[in-house]
Design a protein around this motif. Structure first.
Motif, PDB file in Angstrom:
ATOM      1  N   GLY A 151      24.905 -88.460   1.440  1.00 19.98           N
ATOM      2  CA  GLY A 151      25.359 -87.999   1.180  1.00 19.98           C
ATOM      3  C   GLY A 151      26.782 -87.578   2.461  1.00 19.98           C
ATOM      4  O   GLY A 151      26.701 -88.750   3.417  1.00 19.98           O
ATOM      5  N   LYS A 152      27.193 -86.494   2.669  1.00 20.76           N
ATOM      6  CA  LYS A 152      27.946 -86.172   4.085  1.00 20.76           C
ATOM      7  C   LYS A 152      27.930 -84.841   4.583  1.00 20.76           C
ATOM      8  O   LYS A 152      27.551 -83.640   3.988  1.00 20.76           O
ATOM      9  CB  LYS A 152      29.675 -86.671   3.558  1.00 20.76           C
ATOM     10  N   VAL A 153      27.496 -85.071   6.492  1.00 16.57           N
ATOM     11  CA  VAL A 153      27.452 -83.823   6.973  1.00 16.57           C
ATOM     12  C   VAL A 153      28.518 -83.388   7.643  1.00 16.57           C
ATOM     13  O   VAL A 153      28.943 -84.954   8.911  1.00 16.57           O
ATOM     14  CB  VAL A 153      26.104 -83.893   8.151  1.00 16.57           C
ATOM     15  N   LYS A 154      29.117 -82.231   8.270  1.00 13.92           N
ATOM     16  CA  LYS A 154      30.099 -82.533   8.823  1.00 13.92           C
ATOM     17  C   LYS A 154      29.763 -81.466  10.077  1.00 13.92           C
ATOM     18  O   LYS A 154      28.804 -80.450  10.048  1.00 13.92           O
ATOM     19  CB  LYS A 154      31.179 -81.680   7.947  1.00 13.92           C
ATOM     20  N   LYS A 155      30.241 -82.172  11.457  1.00 12.83           N
ATOM     21  CA  LYS A 155      30.186 -81.392  12.922  1.00 12.83           C
ATOM     22  C   LYS A 155      31.617 -80.779  13.294  1.00 12.83           C
ATOM     23  O   LYS A 155      32.532 -81.373  12.974  1.00 12.83           O
ATOM     24  CB  LYS A 155      29.953 -82.666  13.807  1.00 12.83           C
ATOM     25  N   TYR A 156      31.244 -79.519  13.597  1.00 17.90           N
ATOM     26  CA  TYR A 156      32.039 -78.673  13.835  1.00 17.90           C
ATOM     27  C   TYR A 156      31.882 -77.725  14.791  1.00 17.90           C
ATOM     28  O   TYR A 156      30.584 -76.906  14.977  1.00 17.90           O
ATOM     29  CB  TYR A 156      32.510 -77.630  12.983  1.00 17.90           C
ATOM     30  N   LYS A 157      32.683 -77.203  15.551  1.00 18.82           N
ATOM     31  CA  LYS A 157      32.546 -76.126  16.757  1.00 18.82           C
ATOM     32  C   LYS A 157      33.527 -74.731  15.899  1.00 18.82           C
ATOM     33  O   LYS A 157      35.343 -74.997  14.984  1.00 18.82           O
ATOM     34  CB  LYS A 157      32.765 -75.793  17.903  1.00 18.82           C
ATOM     35  N   THR A 158      33.445 -73.490  15.702  1.00 14.54           N
ATOM     36  CA  THR A 158      34.353 -71.797  15.459  1.00 14.54           C
ATOM     37  C   THR A 158      35.069 -71.860  16.836  1.00 14.54           C
ATOM     38  O   THR A 158      33.913 -71.419  17.635  1.00 14.54           O
ATOM     39  CB  THR A 158      33.117 -71.223  14.983  1.00 14.54           C
ATOM     40  N   GLY A 159      35.890 -71.233  16.816  1.00 12.76           N
ATOM     41  CA  GLY A 159      36.532 -70.635  17.903  1.00 12.76           C
ATOM     42  C   GLY A 159      36.749 -69.649  17.228  1.00 12.76           C
ATOM     43  O   GLY A 159      36.029 -68.604  16.844  1.00 12.76           O
ATOM     44  N   ARG A 160      37.215 -68.351  18.608  1.00 10.56           N
ATOM     45  CA  ARG A 160      36.699 -66.919  18.940  1.00 10.56           C
ATOM     46  C   ARG A 160      37.908 -66.187  17.289  1.00 10.56           C
ATOM     47  O   ARG A 160      37.033 -65.263  17.229  1.00 10.56           O
ATOM     48  CB  ARG A 160      37.596 -66.675  20.124  1.00 10.56           C
ATOM     49  N   ASP A 161      38.811 -66.864  16.961  1.00 13.56           N
ATOM     50  CA  ASP A 161      38.583 -66.224  15.446  1.00 13.56           C
ATOM     51  C   ASP A 161      37.178 -66.639  13.923  1.00 13.56           C
ATOM     52  O   ASP A 161      38.926 -66.591  13.364  1.00 13.56           O
ATOM     53  CB  ASP A 161      40.480 -67.060  15.462  1.00 13.56           C
ATOM     54  N   GLY A 162      36.901 -67.346  14.617  1.00 14.01           N
ATOM     55  CA  GLY A 162      36.170 -67.276  13.469  1.00 14.01           C
ATOM     56  C   GLY A 162      36.807 -68.920  12.824  1.00 14.01           C
ATOM     57  O   GLY A 162      35.650 -69.603  11.303  1.00 14.01           O
ATOM     58  N   LYS A 163      37.732 -69.651  13.390  1.00 12.79           N
ATOM     59  CA  LYS A 163      38.307 -70.461  12.344  1.00 12.79           C
ATOM     60  C   LYS A 163      37.629 -71.926  12.471  1.00 12.79           C
ATOM     61  O   LYS A 163      37.290 -72.412  13.903  1.00 12.79           O
ATOM     62  CB  LYS A 163      39.553 -71.012  12.912  1.00 12.79           C
ATOM     63  N   GLU A 164      36.874 -72.514  12.113  1.00  9.03           N
ATOM     64  CA  GLU A 164      36.348 -74.358  12.325  1.00  9.03           C
ATOM     65  C   GLU A 164      37.188 -75.591  12.488  1.00  9.03           C
ATOM     66  O   GLU A 164      38.263 -75.695  12.208  1.00  9.03           O
ATOM     67  CB  GLU A 164      35.452 -74.694  11.160  1.00  9.03           C
ATOM     68  N   GLN A 165      37.010 -76.183  13.474  1.00  6.86           N
ATOM     69  CA  GLN A 165      37.089 -77.619  13.629  1.00  6.86           C
ATOM     70  C   GLN A 165      36.169 -78.378  13.641  1.00  6.86           C
ATOM     71  O   GLN A 165      35.176 -78.425  14.690  1.00  6.86           O
ATOM     72  CB  GLN A 165      38.005 -77.476  15.501  1.00  6.86           C
ATOM     73  N   ILE A 166      36.638 -78.873  12.316  1.00  2.96           N
ATOM     74  CA  ILE A 166      35.716 -80.156  12.526  1.00  2.96           C
ATOM     75  C   ILE A 166      35.904 -81.394  13.306  1.00  2.96           C
ATOM     76  O   ILE A 166      37.033 -82.102  13.291  1.00  2.96           O
ATOM     77  CB  ILE A 166      35.811 -80.435  10.325  1.00  2.96           C
ATOM     78  N   ILE A 167      34.958 -81.704  14.083  1.00  6.35           N
ATOM     79  CA  ILE A 167      34.837 -82.426  14.517  1.00  6.35           C
ATOM     80  C   ILE A 167      34.788 -84.772  14.217  1.00  6.35           C
ATOM     81  O   ILE A 167      35.020 -85.358  14.990  1.00  6.35           O
ATOM     82  CB  ILE A 167      34.310 -82.009  16.026  1.00  6.35           C
ATOM     83  N   TYR A 168      33.878 -84.080  13.404  1.00  3.54           N
ATOM     84  CA  TYR A 168      33.129 -85.549  12.884  1.00  3.54           C
ATOM     85  C   TYR A 168      32.973 -85.135  11.536  1.00  3.54           C
ATOM     86  O   TYR A 168      32.392 -84.134  11.410  1.00  3.54           O
ATOM     87  CB  TYR A 168      32.209 -86.348  14.235  1.00  3.54           C
ATOM     88  N   VAL A 169      32.698 -86.812  10.094  1.00  4.39           N
ATOM     89  CA  VAL A 169      32.097 -86.195   9.575  1.00  4.39           C
ATOM     90  C   VAL A 169      31.234 -87.698   9.237  1.00  4.39           C
ATOM     91  O   VAL A 169      31.439 -88.917   9.908  1.00  4.39           O
ATOM     92  CB  VAL A 169      32.981 -85.967   8.263  1.00  4.39           C
ATOM     93  N   ALA A 170      29.481 -86.893   9.233  1.00  2.44           N
ATOM     94  CA  ALA A 170      28.657 -88.261   9.353  1.00  2.44           C
ATOM     95  C   ALA A 170      28.615 -88.810   7.600  1.00  2.44           C
ATOM     96  O   ALA A 170      28.176 -87.817   6.960  1.00  2.44           O
ATOM     97  CB  ALA A 170      27.298 -87.715   9.996  1.00  2.44           C
ATOM     98  N   ASN A 171      28.302 -89.441   8.135  1.00  2.00           N
ATOM     99  CA  ASN A 171      28.198 -89.941   6.766  1.00  2.00           C
ATOM    100  C   ASN A 171      26.966 -90.747   6.244  1.00  2.00           C
ATOM    101  O   ASN A 171      25.877 -91.271   6.939  1.00  2.00           O
ATOM    102  CB  ASN A 171      28.282 -91.415   6.019  1.00  2.00           C
TER     103      ASN A 171
END
Length: 236
Positions: free
Chosen positions: A62-82
């Protein structure tokens, strides 16, 4: 089509798949004895930003996304692990809380090794510390490159890069001769490229009219990766 000679894919991919490969038998056996596996549905969370780490995670399938969430709740995906990659070990090595959140992009099989067992093997190993150091050094370069791209490149180039990277992720699971299908929501794609959903839809339409790709629902079929590399501005 291979990216060799076209695009520097190593600048965008971690190398954590190599951490557990060919470890001394006794070290691998000890890790395996304490390893448990669990199936996760799409969208399930492995760990959350700010949580105390309990162990490390190994993506079996499968695949897993690693992300940080901003104050506005928006995600920024920083990496997709395979499949084959290990995540969650940075916080354990640093003695800190998780710096980001990890959740599945698709149905996935995830192995888990408790923190105490991982650290026990790490303290006795002569191989594992060197591999982790090398991997962490490379990951720092990947993340620095990603931050630079988000901050300085136009949206179209960022989206092209995201599609190229995802193509390689999905290519790893495709059978020889089988068409590569990038199966990802427009929302996640936008969060990878650091833009809004409407920009993703607009640019995908441009790429489609240029013959670069085809879309069927959320699935993306990249027909001309060479042209896509040209759009990325990162060709070799």
């Amino acid at each position: 089509m291979s990216l060799t000679g076209l695009f520097p894919i190593d600048k965008w991919n971690f190398k954590s798949h190599s951490i557990l490969n060919d470890l001394p038998a006794e070290e691998y056996d000890e890790l395996s004895r304490h390893m448990t596996e669990q199936e996760y549905h799409k969208g399930e969370t492995l760990f959350r930003e700010g949580a105390v780490p309990q162990g490390i995670f190994f993506v079996r399938q499968g695949k897993v996304k690693k992300y940080k969430t901003g104050r506005d709740g928006k995600e920024q995906i920083i990496y997709v692990a395979n499949s084959g990659e290990m995540i969650g070990y940075h916080a354990i090595l640093a003695g800190e809380r998780y710096p980001d959140t990890a959740s599945t992009l698709e149905k996935s099989l995830i192995a888990f090794i408790p923190k105490e067992d991982f650290v026990s093997v790490l303290e006795k190993s002569t191989v594992l510390p060197r591999r982790l150091l090398k991997t962490l050094s490379h990951e720092f370069s990947v993340l620095a490159n990603s931050i630079s791209i988000i901050a300085t490149r136009p949206v179209k180039e960022r989206l092209a890069i995201a599609l190229i990277v995802l193509r390689e992720k999905f290519k790893a699971e495709a059978k020889p001769g089988e068409e590569i299908v990038v199966d990802i929501s427009r929302h996640d794609l936008a969060n990878m490229a650091g833009t809004g959903n409407e920009n993703v839809v607009r640019i995908l339409k441009e790429f489609k009219l240029s013959g670069i790709l085809e879309t069927k629902g959320r699935k993306i079929f990249i027909h001309d990766v060479k042209k896509l590399v040209e759009q990325s501005g990162c060709g070799l």
